[in-house]
Design an enzyme around this catalytic site. Structure first.
Site, PDB file in Angstrom:
ATOM      1  N   SER A   1     -81.302 -47.241  55.560  1.00 21.08           N
ATOM      2  CA  SER A   1     -80.717 -48.326  54.759  1.00 21.08           C
ATOM      3  C   SER A   1     -81.866 -49.047  54.060  1.00 21.08           C
ATOM      4  O   SER A   1     -83.039 -48.864  54.417  1.00 21.08           O
ATOM      5  CB  SER A   1     -79.983 -49.324  55.666  1.00 21.08           C
ATOM      6  OG  SER A   1     -80.953 -49.960  56.492  1.00 21.08           O
ATOM      7  N   ALA A   5     -89.821 -36.563  51.867  1.00 23.91           N
ATOM      8  CA  ALA A   5     -90.142 -37.988  51.714  1.00 23.91           C
ATOM      9  C   ALA A   5     -89.661 -38.737  52.954  1.00 23.91           C
ATOM     10  O   ALA A   5     -88.750 -38.278  53.657  1.00 23.91           O
ATOM     11  CB  ALA A   5     -89.463 -38.552  50.473  1.00 23.91           C
ATOM     12  N   LEU A  65     -84.131 -36.284  48.858  1.00 24.14           N
ATOM     13  CA  LEU A  65     -85.530 -36.725  49.011  1.00 24.14           C
ATOM     14  C   LEU A  65     -85.982 -36.533  50.463  1.00 24.14           C
ATOM     15  O   LEU A  65     -87.096 -36.075  50.732  1.00 24.14           O
ATOM     16  CB  LEU A  65     -85.669 -38.200  48.603  1.00 24.14           C
ATOM     17  CG  LEU A  65     -85.693 -38.465  47.091  1.00 24.14           C
ATOM     18  CD1 LEU A  65     -85.440 -39.942  46.793  1.00 24.14           C
ATOM     19  CD2 LEU A  65     -87.036 -38.035  46.492  1.00 24.14           C
ATOM     20  N   HIS A  76     -78.202 -51.957  35.043  1.00 29.14           N
ATOM     21  CA  HIS A  76     -78.919 -51.093  34.109  1.00 29.14           C
ATOM     22  C   HIS A  76     -78.000 -50.095  33.426  1.00 29.14           C
ATOM     23  O   HIS A  76     -77.028 -49.634  34.037  1.00 29.14           O
ATOM     24  CB  HIS A  76     -80.012 -50.313  34.848  1.00 29.14           C
ATOM     25  CG  HIS A  76     -81.118 -51.187  35.340  1.00 29.14           C
ATOM     26  ND1 HIS A  76     -81.812 -50.921  36.495  1.00 29.14           N
ATOM     27  CD2 HIS A  76     -81.656 -52.307  34.825  1.00 29.14           C
ATOM     28  CE1 HIS A  76     -82.739 -51.855  36.676  1.00 29.14           C
ATOM     29  NE2 HIS A  76     -82.662 -52.712  35.676  1.00 29.14           N
ATOM     30  N   VAL A 120     -87.459 -41.343  54.136  1.00 25.53           N
ATOM     31  CA  VAL A 120     -86.322 -42.074  53.563  1.00 25.53           C
ATOM     32  C   VAL A 120     -85.608 -42.802  54.696  1.00 25.53           C
ATOM     33  O   VAL A 120     -85.124 -42.159  55.638  1.00 25.53           O
ATOM     34  CB  VAL A 120     -85.353 -41.117  52.834  1.00 25.53           C
ATOM     35  CG1 VAL A 120     -84.189 -41.890  52.223  1.00 25.53           C
ATOM     36  CG2 VAL A 120     -86.083 -40.332  51.752  1.00 25.53           C
ATOM     37  N   GLU A 131     -82.577 -45.553  41.894  1.00 31.96           N
ATOM     38  CA  GLU A 131     -81.237 -46.139  41.947  1.00 31.96           C
ATOM     39  C   GLU A 131     -80.210 -45.087  41.561  1.00 31.96           C
ATOM     40  O   GLU A 131     -80.544 -44.068  40.939  1.00 31.96           O
ATOM     41  CB  GLU A 131     -81.141 -47.395  41.073  1.00 31.96           C
ATOM     42  CG  GLU A 131     -81.309 -47.184  39.603  1.00 31.96           C
ATOM     43  CD  GLU A 131     -81.400 -48.490  38.814  1.00 31.96           C
ATOM     44  OE1 GLU A 131     -81.697 -49.549  39.391  1.00 31.96           O
ATOM     45  OE2 GLU A 131     -81.161 -48.424  37.600  1.00 31.96           O
ATOM     46  N   ALA A 166     -86.649 -33.040  51.164  1.00 28.21           N
ATOM     47  CA  ALA A 166     -87.856 -32.534  50.484  1.00 28.21           C
ATOM     48  C   ALA A 166     -89.132 -33.052  51.133  1.00 28.21           C
ATOM     49  O   ALA A 166     -90.231 -32.689  50.722  1.00 28.21           O
ATOM     50  CB  ALA A 166     -87.815 -32.925  49.013  1.00 28.21           C
TER      51      ALA A 166
END
Ligand code: ACO
Ligand code: LMR
Length: 608
Positions: free
Chosen positions: A302, A297, A292, A273, A299, A231, A295
């Site tokens: 949305s 990942a 990310l 949080h 992703v 997040e 790198a």
């Protein structure tokens, strides 16, 4: 941290701060997964010791409760997980105490609001000592089919729905506990399910980071792909970016950082949080998602596309033969709690008590249907309360007043009668109020205060049979029975009991009929002709007068009168009244602080 699996199907945990529901949910999960033994082996509840009863399947088990962390760890050296449900005030100190125990390997801290400086100390200590902290501000984590922390994954229905009772192939880590529940559903829908899921918590400084768990998952052979939900706020995701860039993660990672909407706000946004606030550009969800992605990942564009990305990655792994989807198993059936089953109409249970006099289900207690407040507001008295609770009806005022006069006149008779004597001795022997009171009440019987019902029964029988007084007295003599309600130690034909006179006077001027007491008076005239102490005593007076009340008020059937006399309601009046005096004697003796009762040695006659 790295290394592999944190939990297994035999993991044992200690639970700090007793909370029935999360512990029961853990035990239900254990049973659902077919664990042979419960995962919670001990509870630490500062200041108390003993056992807590909980269910493991259908069986009720007693889990030991310890007052200190040290004692619990000593008693359960095989328990290596410490689940901390302490409040935010005491979470840090108790977590540190847990971490310091050599037997404890993993500490999960549920509380939100633990001071960041305290968490940093916990993190430092855990790192130095090779231990794992999950949380604070977390729901915990779960190893599907093996072990679950507290409330993770919610209700049993949800756990079944998400197939968490058996391991799948996906390692999952998120910051949010609530969102992890959502993702357990999503992952169960599009893959063969979760192998392990961890919510690291929403604080700025989590005890363990997203990348800590991703690197760990990378070492667990059963985990074939990793799903990460980050997040906005903080830079935790960048350590994952680094790990990916350095090629430390060989398994596919599907990731999404939520909070992309923060850009729509003009000023800085703080989400639920503590750690979820949009800071600089680097901390934005967009930047982290981009990093990310770059790198390596997977992703999505949305959150809506997240599910599709997970599905695609999973299916690719199947195609490549890297995943053999798990075989479905049928989870054990958890017996429903009786109350839940009754509520949903699936079960019924017999009650054990029937009551007809009072009801406490509404806003206030009712006595024979009359609410307490209306009794007070109408200015009713104790006679009315007795009439409602004993006779289940509102009696006319002269009746309730008569009841009150009975209570007032029998409240005490001085210290020399059996009841008062016993109470005084007991109070002086140092016993408490209730013991002193009941020791006096226990003397109430045929010779003392407990002859009212007997008197009513015999007088009614003799009167209704039409026996002349002398016939009645002589028939009793023949049977060898003393007439209850006749005779007194103190009062004589020429020195009557004032209480008896008072009650008779009231009845004669208020009762519609006094036939029973007039009959008792005729009996008294006859017994007095035999001996001067054979007066109508207070028990006899109340017994016969109550017959007049019951018969004359027109509010009781013949059958009801027989039942009242048969059951023996009327001694209750003396018991109730004399309690007032006996309580008074107890207080009196306590106040006087006289030494322990001196036994009247000289009063004993010894015989061989
Ligand atoms: N009916 C018939 N005869 C009686 C009764 C009676 N109720 N009470 C006493 N007698 C007779 C005795 O048989 C005895 O006769 P005897 O001399 O021919 O042998 C004589 O009267 C004297 O008897 P005691 O036992 O000495 O009488 P005492 O004064 O000690 O007893 C007591 C008083 C206990 C109340 C007694 O009269 C009795 O047992 N009454 C019946 C039970 C009763 O009414 N109890 C409640 C008392 S009031 C109250 O506690 C609030
Ligand atoms: C009393 O009221 O306590 C007395 O009448 C009883 C008794 O035994 O004298």
């Amino acid at each position: 941290m790295a290394t592999g699996q944190l939990f297994s199907k035999t993991t044992q945990a200690l639970f700090y701060n007793y909370k029935q529901l999360p512990i029961q949910r853990m035990l239900d999960f254990d049973f659902l997964c077919g664990r042979e033994t419960p995962s919670v082996v001990g509870i630490i509840n500062p200041g108390s010791e003993g056992f807590q009863k909980l269910f493991f399947g259908q069986e009720e088990i007693a889990i030991p409760v310890h007052s200190t962390i040290e004692a619990a760890c000593a008693a359960h050296p095989t328990a290596d997980v410490f689940i901390n449900f302490a409040s935010f005030r005491s979470a840090a100190a108790s977590s540190m105490a847990g971490l310091k125990q050599p037997t404890i390997r993993v500490v999960a801290i549920i509380a939100e609001g633990v001071p960041e400086s305290d968490t940093k100390q916990l993190i430092g200590y855990a790192k130095e000592n090779n231990k794992v902290v999950i949380g604070p501000a977390t729901v915990g984590g779960i190893q599907a089919g093996a072990f679950k922390i507290g409330d993770t994954a919610g209700t049993i229905d949800n756990i079944i729905h998400c197939k968490l009772y058996r391991p799948g192939s996906v390692g999952f880590v998120s910051k949010s506990g609530g969102m992890s529940n959502e993702l357990y559903n999503t992952i169960a829908r599009v893959t063969d399910g979760i192998y392990e899921g961890i919510a690291i918590g929403g604080d700025v400084f989590p005890g363990s980071s997203l990348s800590d768990h991703v690197l760990r998952f990378n070492n667990i052979p059963q985990v074939k792909m990793i799903v990460v939900l980050g997040e906005l706020g903080g830079r935790d995701e960048y350590s994952l970016v680094e790990a990916l860039k350095q090629g430390k993660i060989s398994k596919p990672v599907v990731a999404w950082v939520s909070g992309t909407c923060a850009r729509l706000f003009k000023s800085e946004v703080q989400f639920g949080h503590a750690g979820a606030k949009s800071g600089d550009e680097m901390e934005s969800a967009q930047a982290k998602n981009q990093a990310l992605r770059e790198a390596g990942a997977v992703v999505p564009t949305s959150y809506e596309a997240f599910e599709g990305a997970i599905k695609e990655t999973f299916e690719k792994l199947i195609e490549e033969g890297k995943i053999t989807p798990v075989k479905e198993v049928i989870p054990s059936q958890i017996p429903e709690d009786l109350n839940t089953a009754i509520k949903s109409g699936k079960a019924r249970a017999p009650t054990h008590i029937i009551t007809t006099i009072s009801d406490d289900r509404g806003e206030e207690p009712t006595y024979a249907g009359v609410p307490m407040s209306s009794i007070v507001e109408q200015g009713l008295g104790v006679g009315d309360v007795i009439s409602l609770l004993w006779f289940k009806r509102s009696l006319p005022h002269y009746c309730t007043r008569f009841i009150e006069i009975c209570i007032m006149s029998c409240a005490d008779h001085g210290p020399r009668v059996s009841g008062a004597h016993n109470t005084i001795v007991t109070a002086r022997a140092g016993k408490d109020l209730v013991s002193s009171l009941v020791s006096g009440l226990l003397t109430i019987g045929p010779r003392f205060g407990g002859a009212i019902d007997g008197a009513a029964r015999y007088f009614k029988d003799a009167h209704d049979k039409g026996l002349r007084p002398y016939e009645f007295v002589e028939s009793m003599k023949k049977k060898g029975i003393r007439i209850p309600g006749i005779g007194h130690k103190k009062y004589r034909g020429d020195s009557r009991d004032k209480r008896v006179e008072l009650l008779q006077r009231f009845a004669r001027s208020n009762f519609p009929s006094v036939k029973y007491v007039e009959y008792a008076v005729e009996v008294e005239s006859y017994t007095l002709s035999k001996a001067n102490n054979l007066v109508l005593n207070i028990d006899g007076a109340i017994g016969s007068l109550f017959l007049d009340l019951l018969a004359g008020s027109g509010m009781f059937t013949k059958q009801e009168i027989d039942e009242i006399v048969g059951i023996g309601y009327l001694n209750g009046l003396f018991v109730l009244a004399r309690s007032i005096g006996l309580i008074g004697h107890t207080f009196d003796q306590k106040r006087l602080k006289q030494p322990l009762y001196l036994h009247p040695w000289e009063d004993v006659l010894y015989t061989k």
